[in-house]
Enzyme design. Structure first.
Site, PDB file in Angstrom:
ATOM      1  CE  LYS A  23      17.003 -44.623-103.126  1.00 16.06           C
ATOM      2  NZ  LYS A  23      17.821 -45.396-104.058  1.00 16.06           N
TER       3      LYS A  23
ATOM      4  NE  ARG B  49      22.124 -49.609-107.900  1.00 15.84           N
ATOM      5  CZ  ARG B  49      21.215 -48.953-107.203  1.00 15.84           C
ATOM      6  NH1 ARG B  49      20.116 -49.565-106.822  1.00 15.84           N
ATOM      7  NH2 ARG B  49      21.393 -47.689-106.898  1.00 15.84           N
TER       8      ARG B  49
ATOM      9  N   PRO C  25      19.532 -40.745-107.781  1.00 18.81           N
ATOM     10  CG  PRO C  25      18.062 -39.106-108.458  1.00 18.81           C
ATOM     11  CD  PRO C  25      18.541 -40.480-108.797  1.00 18.81           C
ATOM     12  CD  GLU C  26      22.651 -42.469-102.373  1.00 15.79           C
ATOM     13  OE1 GLU C  26      22.362 -42.898-101.259  1.00 15.79           O
ATOM     14  OE2 GLU C  26      23.506 -43.004-103.106  1.00 15.79           O
TER      15      GLU C  26
END
Ligand code: ZN
Length: 262
Positions: A51, A252, A2-3
């Site tokens: 986050k 990533r 999730p961002e």
């Protein structure tokens, strides 16, 4: 993963469910807090920092903060007392039941109960929070540009620079500003514009689950380049490239258009 906008929505959901309510039952299903019991305590609020999620609970004379992080697969759901928990197969790590609402944290990457005056130990390293009340664009620019040789895509993802950007936003930001994510931060001519655009993107997406950066919600049209490896660039038609970016072990996924970005 999730961002920042998804984490902000999670905090919002927990605020609506728990703020000001008395806890009737708590269950921390992690070894280090297995015996903790905050029932009878009052939930003050939940805030997001980048986050990270901080749920502040007063219990007897103690001021606690429950620090959680969704990491890859985590989520917080809220149920009515008689409602079956969805997310079957997902491991519940925390249960907070309060006056007709039960909040359940599934698959959380971090569950840690700490005295509230130690919140800085877990979030003090973060850069300006893109969705925080104290968002500071000048400080974000200062941090982002501190190491001009660093690949841009890597610096954008580093939560010590800006808190809240994940792989989708960093990919779309690089496209919209025309930079190859592998190019050095020092090549960015107007870092303030980039930082403002990051803020705008998260802010515009904070109230709905689908991330849209193109203004077009249709399936396959909502993002410029993220997840579109080998498909044609929506702007110029060139096939999108896919690669990995970051130090070994932390690499990533990244996507870019070799024509629109340099
Ligand atoms: Zn293109």
């Amino acid at each position: 993963m999730p961002e920042g906008d998804a984490v902000w929505r999670t905090a919002d959901r927990l605020r609506k469910a728990l703020d000001g309510r008395v806890l009737e039952r708590t269950d921390f299903r992690v070894p280090q807090h297995a015996t903790a019991d905050l029932s009878g305590g009052v939930v003050l609020e939940t805030v997001s920092r980048g986050k990270h999620l901080l749920t502040r609970i007063d219990h007897e004379d103690q001021r606690w903060t429950l620090h959680t992080h969704l990491k890859m697969e985590g989520s917080w759901r809220v149920y009515r007392p008689d409602e079956r928990w969805s997310q079957s197969g997902h491991l519940a790590r925390v249960v907070l039941a309060a006056e007709g609402r039960t909040a359940v944290g599934f698959q959380l990457g971090v569950v840690e109960l700490l005295p509230r005056d130690r919140e800085d130990d877990v979030v003090g390293h973060l850069g300006p929070d893109l969705l925080g009340p104290d968002w500071d664009e000048d400080e974000a620019v200062r941090r982002l540009t501190a190491d001009p040789d660093r690949p841009l895509g890597e610096a954008l993802l580093d939560q010590r620079n800006l808190a809240g950007i994940g792989t989708i936003y960093r990919t779309e930001l690089c496209f919209l500003t025309g930079y190859d994510p592998r190019s050095p931060v020092g090549a960015v001519q107007d870092p303030l514009r980039m930082v403002r655009l990051a803020h705008l993107m998260l802010d515009q997406n904070r109230h709905h689950a689908q991330i849209v950066t193109t203004g077009d919600k249709r399936r396959g049209r909502s993002l410029w380049v993220y997840g579109r490896g080998q498909e044609r660039c929506l702007r110029c038609g060139t096939p999108i490239e896919r690669g990995e970016l970051g130090q070994p072990g932390l690499a990533r996924v990244a996507y870019w258009c070799p024509h629109c970005q340099s």
